[in-house]
Scaffold this motif. Structure first.
Motif, PDB file in Angstrom:
ATOM      1  N   ILE A   9       0.829  -1.193   0.000  1.00  0.00           N
ATOM      2  CA  ILE A   9       0.000   0.000   0.000  1.00  0.00           C
ATOM      3  C   ILE A   9       0.863   1.242   0.000  1.00  0.00           C
ATOM      4  CG2 ILE A   9      -1.848   1.201   1.215  1.00  0.00           C
ATOM      5  CD1 ILE A   9      -2.554  -1.471   2.510  1.00  0.00           C
ATOM      6  N   PRO A  10       1.039   1.915  -1.125  1.00  0.00           N
ATOM      7  CA  PRO A  10       1.912   3.086  -1.167  1.00  0.00           C
ATOM      8  C   PRO A  10       1.504   4.153  -0.167  1.00  0.00           C
ATOM      9  CG  PRO A  10       1.352   2.371  -3.382  1.00  0.00           C
ATOM     10  CD  PRO A  10       0.490   1.582  -2.434  1.00  0.00           C
ATOM     11  N   GLU A  84      -7.548  -1.819 -11.926  1.00  0.00           N
ATOM     12  CA  GLU A  84      -7.318  -2.809 -10.875  1.00  0.00           C
ATOM     13  C   GLU A  84      -8.448  -2.790  -9.855  1.00  0.00           C
ATOM     14  OE1 GLU A  84      -3.279  -3.086  -9.232  1.00  0.00           O
ATOM     15  OE2 GLU A  84      -2.651  -1.853 -10.924  1.00  0.00           O
ATOM     16  N   VAL A  85      -8.892  -1.607  -9.459  1.00  0.00           N
ATOM     17  CA  VAL A  85      -9.989  -1.508  -8.496  1.00  0.00           C
ATOM     18  C   VAL A  85     -11.261  -2.100  -9.077  1.00  0.00           C
ATOM     19  CG1 VAL A  85     -11.491   0.112  -7.280  1.00  0.00           C
ATOM     20  CG2 VAL A  85      -9.016   0.456  -7.244  1.00  0.00           C
ATOM     21  N   LEU A  86     -11.564  -1.760 -10.326  1.00  0.00           N
ATOM     22  CA  LEU A  86     -12.769  -2.279 -10.968  1.00  0.00           C
ATOM     23  C   LEU A  86     -12.714  -3.796 -11.089  1.00  0.00           C
ATOM     24  CD1 LEU A  86     -13.206   0.402 -13.781  1.00  0.00           C
ATOM     25  CD2 LEU A  86     -14.634   0.124 -11.737  1.00  0.00           C
ATOM     26  N   ARG A  87     -11.546  -4.342 -11.482  1.00  0.00           N
ATOM     27  CA  ARG A  87     -11.422  -5.789 -11.615  1.00  0.00           C
ATOM     28  C   ARG A  87     -11.531  -6.467 -10.250  1.00  0.00           C
ATOM     29  NH1 ARG A  87      -9.212  -9.280 -15.451  1.00  0.00           N
ATOM     30  NH2 ARG A  87      -9.944  -7.670 -16.894  1.00  0.00           N
ATOM     31  N   ALA A  88     -10.917  -5.874  -9.240  1.00  0.00           N
ATOM     32  CA  ALA A  88     -10.997  -6.454  -7.896  1.00  0.00           C
ATOM     33  C   ALA A  88     -12.439  -6.533  -7.424  1.00  0.00           C
ATOM     34  CB  ALA A  88     -10.154  -5.623  -6.927  1.00  0.00           C
ATOM     35  N   LEU A 141      -7.548  -2.705  -2.315  1.00  0.00           N
ATOM     36  CA  LEU A 141      -8.179  -3.547  -3.329  1.00  0.00           C
ATOM     37  C   LEU A 141      -7.173  -3.945  -4.402  1.00  0.00           C
ATOM     38  CD1 LEU A 141     -11.622  -1.746  -3.797  1.00  0.00           C
ATOM     39  CD2 LEU A 141     -11.316  -4.113  -3.065  1.00  0.00           C
ATOM     40  N   SER A 142      -6.387  -2.974  -4.870  1.00  0.00           N
ATOM     41  CA  SER A 142      -5.372  -3.266  -5.890  1.00  0.00           C
ATOM     42  C   SER A 142      -4.351  -4.270  -5.370  1.00  0.00           C
ATOM     43  CB  SER A 142      -4.666  -1.979  -6.316  1.00  0.00           C
ATOM     44  OG  SER A 142      -5.561  -1.088  -6.948  1.00  0.00           O
ATOM     45  N   SER A 143      -3.914  -4.072  -4.135  1.00  0.00           N
ATOM     46  CA  SER A 143      -2.919  -4.965  -3.554  1.00  0.00           C
ATOM     47  C   SER A 143      -3.458  -6.381  -3.440  1.00  0.00           C
ATOM     48  CB  SER A 143      -2.509  -4.434  -2.176  1.00  0.00           C
ATOM     49  OG  SER A 143      -1.568  -5.295  -1.573  1.00  0.00           O
ATOM     50  N   ARG A 144      -4.705  -6.524  -3.024  1.00  0.00           N
ATOM     51  CA  ARG A 144      -5.278  -7.860  -2.868  1.00  0.00           C
ATOM     52  C   ARG A 144      -5.519  -8.534  -4.212  1.00  0.00           C
ATOM     53  NH1 ARG A 144      -9.440  -7.171   2.324  1.00  0.00           N
ATOM     54  NH2 ARG A 144      -7.784  -6.575   3.799  1.00  0.00           N
ATOM     55  N   LEU A 145      -5.824  -7.756  -5.227  1.00  0.00           N
ATOM     56  CA  LEU A 145      -5.950  -8.329  -6.562  1.00  0.00           C
ATOM     57  C   LEU A 145      -4.626  -8.921  -7.010  1.00  0.00           C
ATOM     58  CD1 LEU A 145      -7.582  -8.751  -9.216  1.00  0.00           C
ATOM     59  CD2 LEU A 145      -6.739  -6.491  -9.934  1.00  0.00           C
ATOM     60  N   ARG A 146      -3.552  -8.202  -6.825  1.00  0.00           N
ATOM     61  CA  ARG A 146      -2.232  -8.687  -7.221  1.00  0.00           C
ATOM     62  C   ARG A 146      -1.835  -9.912  -6.405  1.00  0.00           C
ATOM     63  NH1 ARG A 146       1.641  -4.113  -9.275  1.00  0.00           N
ATOM     64  NH2 ARG A 146       0.185  -2.723 -10.323  1.00  0.00           N
ATOM     65  N   GLN A 147      -2.165  -9.902  -5.125  1.00  0.00           N
ATOM     66  CA  GLN A 147      -1.869 -11.064  -4.296  1.00  0.00           C
ATOM     67  C   GLN A 147      -2.652 -12.282  -4.768  1.00  0.00           C
ATOM     68  OE1 GLN A 147      -2.505 -10.004  -0.200  1.00  0.00           O
ATOM     69  NE2 GLN A 147      -1.003  -8.349  -0.263  1.00  0.00           N
ATOM     70  N   ARG A 411       2.181  -9.914 -16.505  1.00  0.00           N
ATOM     71  CA  ARG A 411       1.424 -10.473 -17.632  1.00  0.00           C
ATOM     72  C   ARG A 411      -0.070 -10.221 -17.462  1.00  0.00           C
ATOM     73  NH1 ARG A 411      -1.974 -13.874 -18.656  1.00  0.00           N
ATOM     74  NH2 ARG A 411      -2.048 -14.523 -16.456  1.00  0.00           N
ATOM     75  N   PHE A 412      -0.564 -10.408 -16.235  1.00  0.00           N
ATOM     76  CA  PHE A 412      -1.985 -10.190 -15.958  1.00  0.00           C
ATOM     77  C   PHE A 412      -2.381  -8.741 -16.209  1.00  0.00           C
ATOM     78  CE2 PHE A 412      -5.033  -8.589 -12.813  1.00  0.00           C
ATOM     79  CZ  PHE A 412      -6.154  -9.347 -13.113  1.00  0.00           C
ATOM     80  N   LEU A 413      -1.546  -7.799 -15.760  1.00  0.00           N
ATOM     81  CA  LEU A 413      -1.874  -6.387 -15.925  1.00  0.00           C
ATOM     82  C   LEU A 413      -1.852  -5.980 -17.402  1.00  0.00           C
ATOM     83  CD1 LEU A 413       0.077  -4.811 -12.931  1.00  0.00           C
ATOM     84  CD2 LEU A 413      -2.371  -5.314 -13.081  1.00  0.00           C
ATOM     85  N   ARG A 414      -0.885  -6.496 -18.153  1.00  0.00           N
ATOM     86  CA  ARG A 414      -0.856  -6.190 -19.582  1.00  0.00           C
ATOM     87  C   ARG A 414      -2.098  -6.715 -20.287  1.00  0.00           C
ATOM     88  NH1 ARG A 414       4.280  -8.439 -19.588  1.00  0.00           N
ATOM     89  NH2 ARG A 414       3.581 -10.019 -21.081  1.00  0.00           N
ATOM     90  N   GLN A 415      -2.491  -7.938 -19.915  1.00  0.00           N
ATOM     91  CA  GLN A 415      -3.685  -8.521 -20.524  1.00  0.00           C
ATOM     92  C   GLN A 415      -4.927  -7.730 -20.138  1.00  0.00           C
ATOM     93  OE1 GLN A 415      -4.158 -12.701 -19.726  1.00  0.00           O
ATOM     94  NE2 GLN A 415      -6.256 -12.762 -20.492  1.00  0.00           N
TER      95      GLN A 415
END
Length: 426
Positions: A9-10, A84-88, A141-147, A411-415
């Motif tokens: 979390i920045p 990222e927030v929307l996808r999460a 939310l963004s952090s948990r999506l990446r996790q 890879r996930f973020l690019r997709q």
């Protein structure tokens, strides 16, 4: 597993850095600078984010490239954050109010404040507390999506760890790195690859000509850390893709390597510093203990009386191990005569450790109480043990996971970016 390469979390890391951004300025005109799926990003949001970045960069004694360059970089970051927030949210990831409260407490403590003082500091700078809460919620939310993306990967196998350890590349020098990324589109044509490589060579030429690497990263890099000057932090060789490790191994601070072809594009690396991996020496203890745990049938008072009776029997010469086998309620050690065999500091809790710290080998403690029950400890021996091999194995597992996770998240973020509807109107 620890996710060191997955963004944390920045806002928490920066403490109150965002407090300096004036969100409450009156703006005569606001407009949409990007449409992201069914959401929008406003010019005011972009301006606020750039103001925050400018103050960070100024605090480091650095300077930014032209405003138009910064706007483009910052807008892309805001777009990715919004996606990222929307996808999460669409995939069921949730952040509760209590989660946000805990994060706010962390921010306040890091700044030596109470929550009320944090609120007052924000409001005195024109920032609504509710707005700050929402920013933290989105970062979580963004952090948990990446996790989630990282945790969906296959487990690291013992064979992979053995192969890494056998390579003799783990546990050596660590490198403080920065990078500049020039992306190549998915399924890029040879012409697009050639164009990206040409841009990377141009950037490299400017670096060779004396351009500051951090400024070049802010200006040209398309990596997630571009606005931080491309900072990757400290990395062991095996926390990096092999093509990176091969380029920087043995290099001294100031070295610039690349462009390096990767699945995502071309990367230029800068070695900012190096350090040796340290040996891991730990203090270990060997002890025996007897525990009498209160139960529904044994009251705390009865437990205390039993442990005191056992202590008297030990003082009268009865064997500690035999009494442990007969009377200790600690099932894991009772059959071993109460043996706690070579354990590191604190493994069995603070109560036992504090007692050992006051004793010499050969001594038997007075009865004492912990959260689990009543105890007697016999301190048998202590030693300094070299646990570098164990630490290296743990580090190998962590590094393999980090390397794979970083690649998978990228890879996930690019997709996700390629599949999403984004209309830039800057």
């Amino acid at each position: 597993m620890k996710l060191a390469t997955i963004r944390t979390i920045p806002l928490l890391a920066m403490g109150l850095a965002l407090i300096s951004v004036g969100h409450a300025e009156e703006r005569e005109v606001d407009r949409i600078v990007a449409v992201v799926e069914e959401d929008v990003i406003l010019k005011s949001e972009l301006d606020d984010a750039i103001t925050h970045l400018e103050r960070q960069v100024q605090a480091r004694g650095e300077s930014l490239p032209p405003r138009s360059v910064v706007e483009e970089q910052m807008l892309e970051r805001l777009i990715m954050n919004r996606l990222e927030v929307l996808r999460a949210e669409s995939t069921g990831i949730r952040v509760s109010d209590s989660d946000v409260d805990q994060a706010l407490n962390h921010v306040a403590q890091n700044n030596g404040m109470t929550i009320e003082q944090l609120r007052m500091a924000l409001e005195s700078d024109g920032i609504e507390f509710s707005e700050f809460r929402e920013e933290i919620r989105q970062e979580m939310l963004s952090s948990r999506l990446r996790q989630r993306v990282a945790q969906s990967m296959d487990d690291i196998t013992e064979t992979e760890i053995d192969m890494l350890l056998a390579s003799d590349r783990l546990g050596g020098r660590e490198y403080l790195l920065s990078q500049i990324v020039i992306n190549v589109p998915e399924a890029a044509s040879p012409a697009e690859v050639s164009e990206a490589e040409g841009r990377a060579e141009e950037v490299l030429g400017q670096l060779r000509g004396g351009m500051d690497f951090a400024a070049a990263a802010i200006t040209y890099s398309q990596g997630a850390e571009a606005l931080e000057g491309g900072d990757l932090g400290w990395r062991n060789l095996n926390a990096l893709p092999p093509m990176f490790a091969d380029e920087i191994e043995g290099q001294e601070p100031g070295t610039i390597a690349g462009p390096i072809r990767t699945p995502a594009g071309f990367v230029i690396l800068q070695v900012r510093d190096t350090r040796d991996h340290s040996q891991v020496i730990v203090r270990e203890y060997r002890a025996r203990h007897i525990m009498v745990e209160p139960t529904e049938l044994v009251s705390p008072e009865q437990a205390e009386q039993r442990i005191r009776d056992l202590h008297e029997r030990i003082a009268d010469g009865e064997d500690f191990a035999e009494l442990a086998r007969s009377y200790s309620t600690d099932e894991t050690s009772a059959n071993l005569g109460g043996l706690l065999n070579w354990f590191p500091t604190g493994q069995y809790g603070s109560s036992i450790q504090q007692m050992l710290d006051r004793m010499e080998p050969g001594e038997v403690s007075e009865p004492f109480r912990s959260q689990s029950g009543w105890h007697i400890v016999k301190f048998e021996d202590v030693r300094e043990a070299d646990r570098t091999a164990d630490a290296m194995r743990s580090q190998a597992r962590e590094m393999l996971f980090e390397q794979r996770a970083e690649e998978e998240v990228e890879r996930f973020l690019r997709q996700m970016r390629g599949e999403s509807y984004v209309d830039v109107r800057l």
